[in-house]
Design an enzyme around this catalytic site. Structure first.
Site, short mmCIF file in Angstrom:
data_model
loop_
_atom_site.label_atom_id
_atom_site.label_comp_id
_atom_site.label_asym_id
_atom_site.label_seq_id
_atom_site.Cartn_x
_atom_site.Cartn_y
_atom_site.Cartn_z
N GLY A 310 2.40 -7.59 -3.36
CA GLY A 310 1.51 -8.05 -2.04
C GLY A 310 1.74 -9.42 -1.89
N ASP A 426 -13.73 -6.31 7.47
CA ASP A 426 -12.01 -6.36 7.66
C ASP A 426 -11.45 -4.87 7.16
OD1 ASP A 426 -9.55 -7.32 8.11
OD2 ASP A 426 -9.17 -8.02 6.16
#
Length: 718
Positions: A310, A426
């Site tokens: 990632g 988020d």
């Protein structure tokens, strides 16, 4: 014997022996604590008034013995002796010796000679010690001996001196004289001590007047005279000391709590004492190992990097293996300079605190956190199932049953975060990870915030003392974002019917569904950029106004819409257009006609994607959402034990097929990450070690290091 007392001396006993008062000789009088004879008894004798009555009458009349403080003194029939019923304001000097003979010498203010007294422990008023002035003149305070000589003898004393004294009287009188001598010695010692103190005070005053006194040093805090580097070092030392004691106390509390929990568990078990002792010994061994681990300083050299799984705006995530144990972890790396320059210090601290403070199965576990001069490192558990975005890309649309399962688990995960006192802010499919059993866990708390001072950006601005120019620049940028023009949308009313989406939105055709699939793949690249995506952010966050935990429930409604419809409710080609749609959600929130969802599902989405004051979960929290009819039949207590709709199949512990590793090869590193990597490689090549960072940049990261106690026994560690 019971006749009148008119012809007798009131101080002469019937036997002719001197009474106690005569035996005291020159001892001063003391006011009797009780009357010598009862008033009723004296009245029964039928004689002239008793001594008690006479004294009472005389005390009620003002006396004129030149004593301004004692107009009603006692024993006025004895000349020159006055004993006040209420003593005047006094000044006391406490004297104590090894014989436990303690006295408080009291002197009345502004009194004439002869009015000083000594209050003993027995309550008697004793003449004060002799005090000499330093100039040689005689002090107005008289000693016991002087006062006895100057006071004329009373008629009682004259009568007692003319009578023959018995041996018993002589012995008692000798004892009284010995006590007087001891008292005089004590008063002399107190006088000498007072003189020494007076001399010392006068010497100190003289030295101060001459400017030669250096007994006291006066300091003034003037940090402006120090350099900025010195101020940063002092602030760092202060924070390190605070963090050291705070972590030490916290560790002691946790250790005691673990001991109590184990003892409580053992008490409920029907085990032998030997087995219970083995359990306690095992806990003690683990505590010792953990204590050594806390003293061990981890570094990047303790891990082997496997591959990158990632990338983000401020760092990357790697699959790593610990060298000594061989266990697999996910290591998140954050660049310090970017955290400092992009004002992400509060978010980094909040993320670390959420992961360290949570021991819930709904949150990704943090095992270690450490740092070096360039990076921050978070060693977390590796979840091989990927994330919810990967599942949406593969399956496109979920059924309502599958959506109900994942939304129910998301509600429980968000509830845990809120109970810890944090707001995620988020929540999106990228941050909902899938474990090896197919259940979800929340991750990436980089935008989360809490109620602690270190989770507020103003704390670090004050700590780092940013200049005014940078503050003004940030305020201007925020003002520009607030001044963005809203889109000119047609005034359409939404009466609850499912209307088609607007003209500027994506059309619901097969071709456009293929374009939506392309958008999903490009959406992954958008997550890697510094811009990010605002598709799931609540409108009150954009307004820079007050908001609470209800903003996370807006994100849940947007994710639920995407799971059932196939795309986010406000998706657009640019983030700016998405922002405009979110701010006008009352007109832009539409449900397509060709996709059928139940009324309960649509009602839940509409009640989540609404104004914050009317949003579901604002007042009742997660329980209010759990009670919605869409979740009817969900067992909230055992949902994690239920078999998940999708269980990832892995070939090895390092299998990353559910992560977009192929796409990451085409994603370039951020300029800051690339520059830091080149700098580290150059320093290593020159064998100069890791480059040293600025002390000012290291200041906010004090206390970032962390180690989890049960890292050896975690079942989900690979």
């Amino acid at each position: 014997m019971y006749g009148g007392y008119s012809n007798q001396n009131y101080y002469q006993q019937p036997s002719g022996r001197p009474n106690d008062f005569q035996q005291q000789g020159n001892m001063p009088f003391s006011e009797p604590s009780q009357p010598m004879f009862s008033t009723n008894y004296m009245k029964q004798q039928g004689s002239q008034p008793s001594l008690q009555d006479r004294l009472t009458q005389q005390q009620s009349q003002p006396q004129s013995h030149n004593n301004q403080y004692y107009p009603n003194g006692g024993f006025t029939d004895v000349p020159n002796l006055n004993y006040p019923a209420t003593p005047p304001p006094t000044q006391s000097i406490y004297s104590h010796n090894n014989n436990s003979n303690s006295k408080v010498y009291q002197s009345a203010q502004h009194t004439s000679p002869g009015q000083y007294s000594v209050a003993s422990e027995s309550g008697l008023y004793i003449p004060p010690p002799l005090q000499q002035q330093q100039n040689g003149q005689q002090s107005p305070v008289r000693s016991v001996h002087q006062q006895t000589q100057q006071t004329p003898p009373t008629f009682t004393q004259q009568q007692s001196s003319s009578q023959p004294q018995s041996p018993q009287h002589n012995t008692y009188h000798a004892q009284q004289q010995q006590q007087q001598q001891q008292q005089q010695q004590q008063t002399q010692q107190a006088q000498q001590q007072g003189q020494r103190q007076t001399q010392q005070q006068s010497q100190q005053q003289a030295q101060q007047q001459n400017g030669s006194a250096n007994n006291y040093m006066y300091f003034e805090r003037r940090p402006d005279l120090l350099t900025k580097t010195t101020q940063d070092k002092a602030a760092a030392v202060k924070l390190k000391i605070e963090n050291f004691y705070q972590s030490s106390v916290g560790y002691a509390i946790e250790r005691n709590q673990r001991r109590l929990e184990l003892e409580s568990e053992l008490a409920s078990q029907d085990w032998s004492e030997e087995r219970k002792n083995r359990q306690l010994a095992s806990l003690g061994k683990k505590e010792s190992q953990f204590l050594r681990l806390r003293r061990t300083r981890l570094s990047l050299d303790d891990f082997n990097s496997v591959k990158v799984i990632g990338k983000g705006a401020f760092g990357e995530v790697r699959l790593v293996q610990k060298k000594d144990t061989g266990k697999i972890y996910a290591m998140k790396t954050l660049l310090k300079s970017e955290m400092y320059n992009k004002d992400q210090l509060a978010h980094v601290k909040a993320e670390r605190d959420v992961l360290a403070g949570s021991d819930s199965p709904w949150v990704v576990s943090l095992y270690y956190s450490f740092q070096d001069s360039q990076y921050l490192y978070l060693i977390m558990e590796f979840l091989p199932g990927g994330d919810l975005m990967t599942m949406l890309i593969r399956w496109q649309i979920f059924t309502e049953d599958v959506t109900r399962f994942y939304m129910a688990e998301c509600i429980l995960a968000i509830e845990v975060i809120h109970k810890l006192g944090f707001i995620h802010r988020d929540i999106k499919p990228d941050n909902i990870l899938i474990d090896i059993r197919g259940h979800i866990k929340l991750s990436d708390f980089g935008l989360s915030t809490g109620f602690h001072k270190t989770h507020d950006s103003s704390y670090y601005k004050k700590l780092l003392q940013e200049d005014e120019a940078k503050k003004q620049q940030q305020q201007q940028q925020q003002q520009q974002q607030l001044n963005l023009q809203k889109p000119q949308l047609p005034n359409e009313t939404n009466n609850g019917n499912r209307n088609t989406m607007l003209v500027d939105a994506i059309h619901l055709t097969m071709t456009n569904r293929q374009q939506m699939q392309t958008w999903r793949k490009s959406r992954r690249l958008m997550a890697y950029s510094t811009v990010g995506t605002p598709d799931y952010i609540a409108p009150e966050i954009f307004l820079y106004q007050g908001y609470g935990q209800e903003c996370d429930w807006w994100s849940l409604g947007a994710i639920m819409y995407e799971c059932l419809i196939g795309w986010p409710p406000f998706c657009s080609e640019t983030p700016q257009e998405t922002y405009r749609k979110i701010m006008n959600f009352e007109q832009t929130l539409q449900f397509p006609d060709d996709i059928h969802i139940s009324y309960e599902a649509e009602d839940l989405i509409r009640r989540l994607l609404t104004h914050s004051e009317n949003r579901l979960g604002r007042h009742g929290g997660a329980d209010e959402i759990k009670a919605h009819p869409f979740f009817s039949g969900v067992d909230w207590n055992t949902i994690r034990q239920v078999e998940a709709p999708y269980i990832p199949k892995l070939s090895s512990v390092t299998d990353t097929r559910f992560f977009p590793t192929d796409e990451l090869e085409n994603v370039p590193d951020s300029p800051a990450m690339a520059q830091a990597a080149r700098q580290r490689e150059q320093m290593m090549t020159q064998q100069q070690g890791v480059p040293q960072s600025n002390a000012k940049e290291d200041l906010p990261f004090i206390g970032y290091t962390y180690s989890r106690f049960d890292y050896l026994t975690r079942k989900n560690a690979l």
